[in-house]
Design a protein around this motif. Structure first.
Motif, PDB file in Angstrom:
ATOM      1  N   ILE A 120       7.858  -0.685  -1.179  1.00  0.00           N
ATOM      2  CA  ILE A 120       7.372  -1.727  -0.287  1.00  0.00           C
ATOM      3  C   ILE A 120       8.010  -3.071  -0.630  1.00  0.00           C
ATOM      4  O   ILE A 120       8.439  -3.812   0.244  1.00  0.00           O
ATOM      5  N   VAL A 163      -3.684  -3.655  -2.483  1.00  0.00           N
ATOM      6  CA  VAL A 163      -3.082  -4.211  -1.256  1.00  0.00           C
ATOM      7  C   VAL A 163      -2.908  -5.721  -1.268  1.00  0.00           C
ATOM      8  O   VAL A 163      -1.851  -6.228  -0.901  1.00  0.00           O
ATOM      9  N   GLY A 217      -5.005  10.027  -6.189  1.00  0.00           N
ATOM     10  CA  GLY A 217      -4.713   9.466  -4.873  1.00  0.00           C
ATOM     11  C   GLY A 217      -5.560   8.258  -4.540  1.00  0.00           C
ATOM     12  O   GLY A 217      -5.764   7.908  -3.384  1.00  0.00           O
ATOM     13  N   GLU A 218      -6.060   7.580  -5.602  1.00  0.00           N
ATOM     14  CA  GLU A 218      -6.909   6.405  -5.369  1.00  0.00           C
ATOM     15  C   GLU A 218      -6.166   5.106  -5.597  1.00  0.00           C
ATOM     16  O   GLU A 218      -6.747   4.034  -5.423  1.00  0.00           O
ATOM     17  N   MET A 219      -4.927   5.195  -6.054  1.00  0.00           N
ATOM     18  CA  MET A 219      -4.184   3.967  -6.362  1.00  0.00           C
ATOM     19  C   MET A 219      -2.739   4.139  -5.923  1.00  0.00           C
ATOM     20  O   MET A 219      -2.177   5.233  -6.040  1.00  0.00           O
ATOM     21  N   LEU A 220      -2.143   3.042  -5.423  1.00  0.00           N
ATOM     22  CA  LEU A 220      -0.734   3.061  -5.032  1.00  0.00           C
ATOM     23  C   LEU A 220       0.109   3.535  -6.212  1.00  0.00           C
ATOM     24  O   LEU A 220      -0.149   3.160  -7.353  1.00  0.00           O
ATOM     25  N   THR A 221       1.119   4.336  -5.939  1.00  0.00           N
ATOM     26  CA  THR A 221       1.996   4.791  -7.024  1.00  0.00           C
ATOM     27  C   THR A 221       3.071   3.738  -7.308  1.00  0.00           C
ATOM     28  O   THR A 221       3.277   2.810  -6.528  1.00  0.00           O
ATOM     29  N   ASP A 275       5.465   3.762  -4.494  1.00  0.00           N
ATOM     30  CA  ASP A 275       4.962   3.044  -3.311  1.00  0.00           C
ATOM     31  C   ASP A 275       5.275   1.553  -3.426  1.00  0.00           C
ATOM     32  O   ASP A 275       5.829   0.934  -2.515  1.00  0.00           O
ATOM     33  N   ALA A 335      -4.946   5.879  -1.284  1.00  0.00           N
ATOM     34  CA  ALA A 335      -3.686   5.231  -1.668  1.00  0.00           C
ATOM     35  C   ALA A 335      -2.667   5.328  -0.537  1.00  0.00           C
ATOM     36  O   ALA A 335      -1.928   4.381  -0.268  1.00  0.00           O
ATOM     37  N   ALA A 371      -3.537   2.774   2.008  1.00  0.00           N
ATOM     38  CA  ALA A 371      -3.122   1.453   1.526  1.00  0.00           C
ATOM     39  C   ALA A 371      -1.629   1.249   1.759  1.00  0.00           C
ATOM     40  O   ALA A 371      -1.198   0.195   2.254  1.00  0.00           O
ATOM     41  N   ARG A 372      -0.841   2.279   1.423  1.00  0.00           N
ATOM     42  CA  ARG A 372       0.614   2.157   1.560  1.00  0.00           C
ATOM     43  C   ARG A 372       1.002   1.941   3.019  1.00  0.00           C
ATOM     44  O   ARG A 372       1.793   1.051   3.343  1.00  0.00           O
ATOM     45  N   ARG A 411      -0.840   0.789   5.528  1.00  0.00           N
ATOM     46  CA  ARG A 411      -1.301  -0.518   6.038  1.00  0.00           C
ATOM     47  C   ARG A 411      -0.391  -1.629   5.548  1.00  0.00           C
ATOM     48  O   ARG A 411      -0.034  -2.543   6.294  1.00  0.00           O
TER      49      ARG A 411
END
Lengths: 271, 119
Positions: A202, A147, A191-195, A198, B15, B18-19, B21
């Motif tokens: 963004i 983030v 599912g522990e890290m932004l893909t 994603d 994740a 996070a996206r 937010r």
């Protein structure tokens, strides 16, 4: 001559700007382009260590800006590749020593003898970082799938759009690319890290490369070798792909699945 | 794994949190990045003026410039929840009676006015 100025920037520190600058500069040199990589992080010189030439630094960027040394006295020729030169920065604590008109003069001189000028920006949005991104023709936003890194990248993209020389002079805008580093496919799968999608969605800028988290990166900096010189390294291969994309070639993204290491490789092999 | 996930539903994966937010915080930051420079000064002046009549804290007054296509809208939100009415000082010492009722408009942080495109 029309050398291209490529700035590696991120806002956030510790995301891999210097590693990436070294790898991309070395990758461009391997592709036959005359390339110089400049350290803009005045006071916190590190590119020399990552490039493995720390004991050959005599004169630096600030010496040349101030006229105390000639450009060819400060440029360090890489011992592994004839096309590659390193331009170290100064360890002075005077951050304002990086004067914009001085930097412009030096860059203009470099433009006459190089194809690519790679600028390794300091972290933050202070004087050094702004000076580095000011002259960008192309900017590579180094981002971790995390983030705070994504947020800072967004901020830097905004600054590029308003504060760069190209923005100020109403020229074509800076070409902005996203380089996602320290990507851990296993953690993404859980599912522990932004893909990748994603981060792309963004920041909405095109992706020039995805570099997987790899042990070879630390090994490369330990020995002062840009990671692209390690042929067995997935990270090195990913950087070479990114260089190919920068040169306008189409390359599929690789290393996006968690690595399955065989027992033999876990025991005897290297990552 | 799938069966286990089904039997023991965990919290939403981190994740995705996070996206979401990031999307929200960046939408706000991008809007304020394009805001004109005078907004902070305007906010300070407005706080001075409103503060002569009502005791408010700095965070109870928000100034925002919203743009949608050709239209710009200057939005000033003053939160009066719990604010105390002050005796008026600049009216020659006369104390004005407090209004019978103050309509308290409480902004709902989750909803956007119709001219602001969320995200």
């Amino acid at each position: 001559m029309s050398a291209k100025v490529i700035v590696l920037t991120s806002g956030k520190g510790g995301v891999g700007k210097t590693t990436s600058a070294a790898a991309i500069a070395a990758g461009l040199a391997l592709r036959g382009h005359r390339t110089v990589v400049i350290d803009f992080d005045v006071g916190l010189r590190n590119l020399d260590l990552v490039m493995g030439c720390e004991r050959r630094v005599v004169f630096d960027f600030i010496n040349v800006i101030n006229g105390d040394a000639k450009l060819n006295q400060a440029l360090i020729k890489d011992r592994r590749n004839d096309n590659l030169f390193i331009f170290p920065t100064s360890q002075t604590r005077d951050k304002e020593a990086l004067k914009r008109d001085g930097v412009e003069r030096v860059l203009d001189e470099l433009r006459t003898s190089f194809d690519y000028i790679i600028c390794d920006s300091p972290a933050g949005i202070e004087h050094g970082a702004i000076t580095a991104l000011y002259f960008a023709d192309t900017a590579i936003i180094v981002t971790n799938p995390e983030v705070s890194s994504v947020r800072d990248s967004d901020r830097i993209i905004g600054i590029l759009a308003s504060k760069s020389r190209r923005a100020e002079k109403n020229m074509d805008p800076v070409e902005v690319h996203l380089l996602l580093t320290r990507y851990a496919p296993g953690r993404v799968e859980k599912g522990e890290m932004l893909t990748i999608e994603d981060v792309k969605e963004i920041l909405s800028i095109p992706m020039v490369g995805v570099v997987p988290e790899s042990e070879s990166v630390l090994r490369a900096s330990n020995t002062g070798t840009p990671v692209v010189f390690d042929e067995g390294s997935p990270a090195g291969q990913a950087y070479l792909d990114a260089v190919a994309r920068l040169l306008g070639e189409e390359r599929e993204l690789r290393f996006l699945k968690p690595g399955r290491r065989s027992l033999f490789r876990s025991l005897f092999g290297r990552a | 794994m799938r069966l286990l996930d089904f039997l023991f539903p965990e919290r939403r994966n981190s994740a995705a949190i996070a996206r979401d937010r990031l999307k929200i915080v960046l939408a706000h930051e991008r809007a304020s990045r394009d805001a004109p420079d005078f907004l902070p000064d305007l906010q300070k002046d407005l706080l001075d003026v409103v503060g002569r009549y009502i005791e408010i804290r700095d965070d109870m007054l928000r100034v925002n410039l919203a743009r949608s296509g050709e239209t710009s809208l200057l939005e000033i939100n003053v939160e009066l929840d719990g604010a105390a009415i002050k005796p008026v000082k600049n009216g020659g010492g006369k104390t004005r009676p407090a209004p019978a009722a103050i309509v308290v408009a409480k902004p709902d942080p989750g909803s956007h006015p119709p001219w602001v495109k969320p995200g």
